[in-house]
Design an enzyme around this catalytic site. Structure first.
Site, mmCIF file in Angstrom:
data_model
loop_
_atom_site.group_PDB
_atom_site.id
_atom_site.type_symbol
_atom_site.label_atom_id
_atom_site.label_comp_id
_atom_site.label_asym_id
_atom_site.label_seq_id
_atom_site.Cartn_x
_atom_site.Cartn_y
_atom_site.Cartn_z
ATOM 1 N N GLY A 156 0.792 -1.227 0.000
ATOM 2 C CA GLY A 156 0.000 0.000 0.000
ATOM 3 C C GLY A 156 0.820 1.270 0.000
ATOM 4 C CG HIS B 218 6.640 7.540 3.826
ATOM 5 N ND1 HIS B 218 6.806 7.342 2.467
ATOM 6 C CD2 HIS B 218 5.448 6.979 4.148
ATOM 7 C CE1 HIS B 218 5.746 6.701 1.991
ATOM 8 N NE2 HIS B 218 4.911 6.452 2.988
HETATM 9 P P1 5GP Z 1 2.071 5.314 2.378
HETATM 10 O O1 5GP Z 1 0.668 4.980 1.957
HETATM 11 O O2 5GP Z 1 2.942 5.593 1.163
HETATM 12 O O3 5GP Z 1 2.692 4.330 3.310
HETATM 13 O O4 5GP Z 1 1.969 6.648 3.220
HETATM 14 C C1 5GP Z 1 1.812 7.908 2.648
HETATM 15 C C2 5GP Z 1 1.231 8.801 3.711
HETATM 16 O O5 5GP Z 1 1.366 10.128 3.293
HETATM 17 C C3 5GP Z 1 -0.257 8.558 3.986
HETATM 18 O O6 5GP Z 1 -0.433 8.176 5.344
HETATM 19 C C4 5GP Z 1 -0.904 9.904 3.656
HETATM 20 O O7 5GP Z 1 -1.949 10.244 4.547
HETATM 21 C C5 5GP Z 1 0.261 10.859 3.769
HETATM 22 N N1 5GP Z 1 0.145 12.030 2.928
HETATM 23 C C6 5GP Z 1 -0.272 12.069 1.630
HETATM 24 N N2 5GP Z 1 -0.219 13.318 1.163
HETATM 25 C C7 5GP Z 1 0.233 14.096 2.189
HETATM 26 C C8 5GP Z 1 0.492 15.508 2.301
HETATM 27 O O8 5GP Z 1 0.338 16.291 1.367
HETATM 28 N N3 5GP Z 1 0.943 15.948 3.510
HETATM 29 C C9 5GP Z 1 1.139 15.094 4.555
HETATM 30 N N4 5GP Z 1 1.567 15.650 5.701
HETATM 31 N N5 5GP Z 1 0.908 13.769 4.480
HETATM 32 C C10 5GP Z 1 0.462 13.279 3.312
#
Ligand code: 5GP
Ligand code: ZN
Length: 116
Positions: free
Chosen positions: A95, A102
Site C-alpha cells: 500500500g 517514509h
Molecule cells: P504510504 O501509503 O505511502 O505508506 O503513506 C503515505 C502517507 O502520506 C499517507 O499516510 C498519507 O496520509 C500521507 N500524505 C499524503 N499526502 C500528504 C500531504 O500532502 N501531507 C502530509 N503531511 N501527508 C500526506
C-alpha cells in the site's frame, strides 16, 4: 540526489508544499500525516529522495541510523509512553502511495496484531 519535481515529499522538503513539521535535522525531516490513523501519526523521511526502504544502499548506513534516531526523538517529543508502532510500506502490495521513503510513527492508541 536532487529533489524529484513531481515527488510530494521532495516538495515538502523544499517547502513548496506546507507541512506540520515536528523535527528537522540536517538530513531528516518529520511532519504530521495529513490523514492521521492515530492520535500521533508522524512521517519521518530522509531529505534525499530514496524511493523506499528497499532502495537503501550501503552508503545510506549512517542516514538509516539517523532516521531511527529521529523516530525515537519524535516518540519522545510526543510522549507516546504506552508504546508506539513504526511502519514503512514498500511497494503496491503493502500500500505504498508515496514513492519517497517514509517511516510512519503511530502512537496514542493500542494496535492490533497481525496488521491488516
Ligand atoms: P504510504 O501509503 O505511502 O505508506 O503513506 C503515505 C502517507 O502520506 C499517507 O499516510 C498519507 O496520509 C500521507 N500524505 C499524503 N499526502 C500528504 C500531504 O500532502 N501531507 C502530509 N503531511 N501527508 C500526506
Ligand atoms: Zn522525493
Amino acid at each position: 540526489m536532487d529533489p524529484v519535481p513531481d515527488c510530494l515529499f521532495c516538495r515538502i522538503v523544499t517547502r513548496e508544499i506546507p507541512a506540520d513539521l515536528v523535527l528537522e535535522w540536517e538530513d531528516v525531516l518529520a511532519f504530521r500525516d495529513v490523514n492521521p490513523q492515530a492520535a500521533v501519526h508522524v512521517l519521518v523521511i530522509p531529505k534525499e529522495h530514496i524511493p523506499s526502504l528497499a532502495a537503501l544502499e550501503q552508503r545510506h548506513d549512517r542516514l538509516l541510523a539517523t532516521l531511527v534516531g529521529a523516530v525515537n526523538e519524535v516518540a519522545r517529543q510526543d510522549a507516546v509512553d504506552g508504546g508506539f508502532r513504526v511502519v514503512t510500506n514498500i511497494g503496491p502490495d503493502a500500500g505504498q502511495s508515496v514513492d519517497h521513503l517514509h517511516l510512519h510513527v503511530l502512537g496514542g492508541r493500542s494496535f492490533g496484531w497481525p496488521p491488516g
